[in-house]
Design an enzyme around this catalytic site. Structure first.
Site, PDB file in Angstrom:
ATOM      1  N   HIS A   1      46.589  52.787  38.707  1.00  0.00           N
ATOM      2  CA  HIS A   1      47.537  52.274  39.713  1.00  0.00           C
ATOM      3  C   HIS A   1      47.408  53.068  41.029  1.00  0.00           C
ATOM      4  CE1 HIS A   1      51.482  49.859  40.136  1.00  0.00           C
ATOM      5  NE2 HIS A   1      50.912  50.030  41.316  1.00  0.00           N
TER       6      HIS A   1
ATOM      7  N   GLU B   1      51.931  50.440  31.039  1.00  0.00           N
ATOM      8  CA  GLU B   1      51.395  51.346  32.053  1.00  0.00           C
ATOM      9  C   GLU B   1      52.155  52.657  31.987  1.00  0.00           C
ATOM     10  OE1 GLU B   1      50.297  49.472  35.837  1.00  0.00           O
ATOM     11  OE2 GLU B   1      51.274  51.175  36.813  1.00  0.00           O
TER      12      GLU B   1
ATOM     13  N   ARG C   1      50.519  43.477  39.385  1.00  0.00           N
ATOM     14  CA  ARG C   1      51.344  44.218  38.428  1.00  0.00           C
ATOM     15  C   ARG C   1      50.827  43.895  37.034  1.00  0.00           C
ATOM     16  NH1 ARG C   1      52.627  46.981  41.941  1.00  0.00           N
ATOM     17  NH2 ARG C   1      54.670  47.351  42.855  1.00  0.00           N
TER      18      ARG C   1
HETATM   19  N1  LIG Z   1      47.963  48.227  42.805  1.00  0.00           N
HETATM   20  C1  LIG Z   1      48.722  48.739  43.750  1.00  0.00           C
HETATM   21  O1  LIG Z   1      48.768  49.949  43.940  1.00  0.00           O
HETATM   22  C2  LIG Z   1      49.499  47.815  44.631  1.00  0.00           C
HETATM   23  C3  LIG Z   1      49.682  48.189  45.976  1.00  0.00           C
HETATM   24  C4  LIG Z   1      50.387  47.314  46.785  1.00  0.00           C
HETATM   25  C5  LIG Z   1      50.919  46.131  46.290  1.00  0.00           C
HETATM   26  N2  LIG Z   1      50.721  45.808  44.979  1.00  0.00           N
HETATM   27  C6  LIG Z   1      51.262  44.541  44.450  1.00  0.00           C
HETATM   28  O2  LIG Z   1      50.779  43.494  45.263  1.00  0.00           O
HETATM   29  C7  LIG Z   1      51.843  42.565  45.482  1.00  0.00           C
HETATM   30  C8  LIG Z   1      51.565  41.767  46.731  1.00  0.00           C
HETATM   31  O3  LIG Z   1      51.735  42.566  47.888  1.00  0.00           O
HETATM   32  P1  LIG Z   1      51.676  41.902  49.356  1.00  0.00           P
HETATM   33  O4  LIG Z   1      51.965  42.975  50.328  1.00  0.00           O
HETATM   34  O5  LIG Z   1      50.432  41.076  49.508  1.00  0.00           O
HETATM   35  O6  LIG Z   1      52.927  40.905  49.249  1.00  0.00           O
HETATM   36  P2  LIG Z   1      53.165  39.539  50.047  1.00  0.00           P
HETATM   37  O7  LIG Z   1      54.613  39.241  49.886  1.00  0.00           O
HETATM   38  O8  LIG Z   1      52.590  39.630  51.420  1.00  0.00           O
HETATM   39  O9  LIG Z   1      52.269  38.484  49.218  1.00  0.00           O
HETATM   40  C9  LIG Z   1      52.594  37.994  47.967  1.00  0.00           C
HETATM   41  C10 LIG Z   1      52.278  36.508  47.978  1.00  0.00           C
HETATM   42  O10 LIG Z   1      52.394  36.002  46.640  1.00  0.00           O
HETATM   43  C11 LIG Z   1      52.962  34.697  46.738  1.00  0.00           C
HETATM   44  N3  LIG Z   1      53.523  34.280  45.456  1.00  0.00           N
HETATM   45  C12 LIG Z   1      54.680  34.656  44.882  1.00  0.00           C
HETATM   46  N4  LIG Z   1      54.831  34.024  43.684  1.00  0.00           N
HETATM   47  C13 LIG Z   1      53.721  33.250  43.524  1.00  0.00           C
HETATM   48  C14 LIG Z   1      53.285  32.372  42.510  1.00  0.00           C
HETATM   49  N5  LIG Z   1      54.024  32.156  41.422  1.00  0.00           N
HETATM   50  N6  LIG Z   1      52.102  31.746  42.659  1.00  0.00           N
HETATM   51  C15 LIG Z   1      51.351  31.946  43.762  1.00  0.00           C
HETATM   52  N7  LIG Z   1      51.722  32.765  44.777  1.00  0.00           N
HETATM   53  C16 LIG Z   1      52.890  33.410  44.644  1.00  0.00           C
HETATM   54  C17 LIG Z   1      54.004  34.840  47.846  1.00  0.00           C
HETATM   55  O11 LIG Z   1      54.387  33.574  48.367  1.00  0.00           O
HETATM   56  C18 LIG Z   1      53.226  35.689  48.855  1.00  0.00           C
HETATM   57  O12 LIG Z   1      52.472  34.879  49.734  1.00  0.00           O
HETATM   58  C19 LIG Z   1      53.083  43.459  45.532  1.00  0.00           C
HETATM   59  O13 LIG Z   1      54.267  42.745  45.267  1.00  0.00           O
HETATM   60  C20 LIG Z   1      52.786  44.502  44.491  1.00  0.00           C
HETATM   61  O14 LIG Z   1      53.285  44.073  43.242  1.00  0.00           O
HETATM   62  C21 LIG Z   1      50.031  46.639  44.146  1.00  0.00           C
END
Ligand SMILES: NC(=O)c1ccc[n+]([C@@H]2O[C@H](COP(=O)([O-])OP(=O)(O)OC[C@H]3O[C@@H](n4cnc5c(N)ncnc54)[C@H](O)[C@@H]3O)[C@@H](O)[C@H]2O)c1
Length: 322
Positions: free
Chosen positions: A286, A267, A238
């Site tokens: 995005h 954004e 994000r």
């Molecule tokens: N660019 C895009 O179009 C797009 C698409 C999908 C997801 N995303 C973003 O990617 C993120 C991750 O998605 P995901 O499916 O892998 O989620 P997920 O929940 O599987 O993985 C997120 C990980 O981050 C860890 N985490 C949280 N806070 C943390 C911190 N302070 N330090 C270190 N690790 C931390 C969590 O423990 C988890 O393991 C989503 O929340 C979304 O914001 C962006």
């Protein structure tokens, strides 16, 4: 007939199927998000909402919809636009689309890493401008991907999928995570380190955390300054996980060599934003999950879960189940 409001059209047959199942499906007709007032107006009386990241689904919106609102089905995995607590208090189920977009997003993160490090867009622009007259050995040099050290911040679904791609390029994988992930660590020969150590050792850093109060501007001036000289930062998480001003400073005065960004703060970026003028910043709008199959699957997931709630069954991908 129960009414469902959808804040943007969805690809594939999912909305047609919802209509055939007997729902009154009201779709915002534009590609841009409904302005706030229109959104508050259009949600009134809906039993279900299909929302996207630009739609602030907060207490005000839930109250504007009314007490018949049973489900908010979010068309993304990230839920930072939804007030989960407000939904829980009102007995509203919130669903999202985890897992299905993991590989598409990891693919794009890797594409941005390769494009930023190897100056693909700069090279393309150079050729387009007609400046490519002769080959010379100093032209558009960048750091090699193969055998580099990559730091993955947030080692969940997408972080691990990104690391699998990095292993294919014979990279050493470091990861920073709130909890150890022993299975993925063993499978990917990855090493868990504190964030500061990761920043100091990684040639490339890729962000994969959700946006939470804890990760808001996680990459601030101090942390960016800890990165290795010549490092590349990739953000598909994000925009607000990175301090934009500090990022620009790190690109202009070091240590950063380049950045690949699918998400930004603000954004969208205004066309005259300094990030867009920086030659070694690659920005995409995005589109992490914008794989053709992925987006259709996401549309199926939100409509199936929405119907499940409205028809009294358990949704498969609930983030809030009051
Ligand atoms: N660019 C895009 O179009 C797009 C698409 C999908 C997801 N995303 C973003 O990617 C993120 C991750 O998605 P995901 O499916 O892998 O989620 P997920 O929940 O599987 O993985 C997120 C990980 O981050 C860890 N985490 C949280 N806070 C943390 C911190 N302070 N330090 C270190 N690790 C931390 C969590 O423990 C988890 O393991 C989503 O929340 C979304 O914001 C962006």
């Amino acid at each position: 007939m129960e009414r469902v409001f959808v804040t943007r059209n969805l690809p594939g047959p999912a909305l047609g199927e919802l209509r055939r199942a007997g729902y009154q499906v009201d779709v915002w007709p534009e590609f841009t998000a409904p302005p706030r007032e229109a959104l508050l107006e259009r949600v009134r009386g809906a039993a279900g909402l299909i929302t996207m990241l630009e739609d602030r689904a907060d207490a005000e919106l839930m109250d504007a919809a009314g007490p018949q609102l049973k489900v908010i089905a979010q068309y993304s995995v990230g839920l930072d636009n939804v007030d989960l607590e407000a939904a829980r208090k009102r007995g509203i189920v919130v669903t999202h689309t985890p897992g299905v977009l993991t590989d598409a997003t990891a693919d794009l993160a890797f594409a941005l890493l390769a494009a930023a490090a190897r100056r693909v867009v700069e090279g393309h622009d150079y050729v387009r401008r007609g400046e490519w007259k002769t080959w010379h050995p100093e032209l558009l040099l960048g750091p090699e991907l193969h055998c580099a050290t990559v730091g993955v911040v947030g080692f969940g679904r997408i972080g691990q999928a990104f690391a699998r791609r990095a292993r294919g390029f014979e990279m050493k994988v470091l990861y920073a995570s709130r909890h150890p992930k022993p299975e993925a660590e063993a499978a990917l020969d990855a090493e868990r380190v504190e964030l500061d150590e990761l920043l100091a050792r990684a040639d490339f850093v890729s962000l994969h955390t959700p946006l939470t109060p804890e990760t808001h501007r996680l990459m601030n001036a101090e942390r960016l300054a800890r990165m290795k000289e010549g490092a590349v930062l990739v953000n598909t998480a994000r925009g607000k996980v990175v301090d934009t001003g500090a990022l620009l400073d790190a690109l202009e005065h070091g240590p950063l060599f380049a950045a690949g960004l699918d998400v930004t703060d603000p954004e969208p970026l205004p066309a005259d934003h300094p990030l867009l003028r920086h030659p070694r910043v690659v920005v995409t709008p995005h589109i992490g999950s914008a794989g053709m199959r992925t987006r259709r699957r996401m549309a199926e997931m939100v409509t199936h879960d929405l119907r499940a709630v409205l028809e009294g069954r358990a949704p498969k991908h609930a983030a809030v189940l009051p």
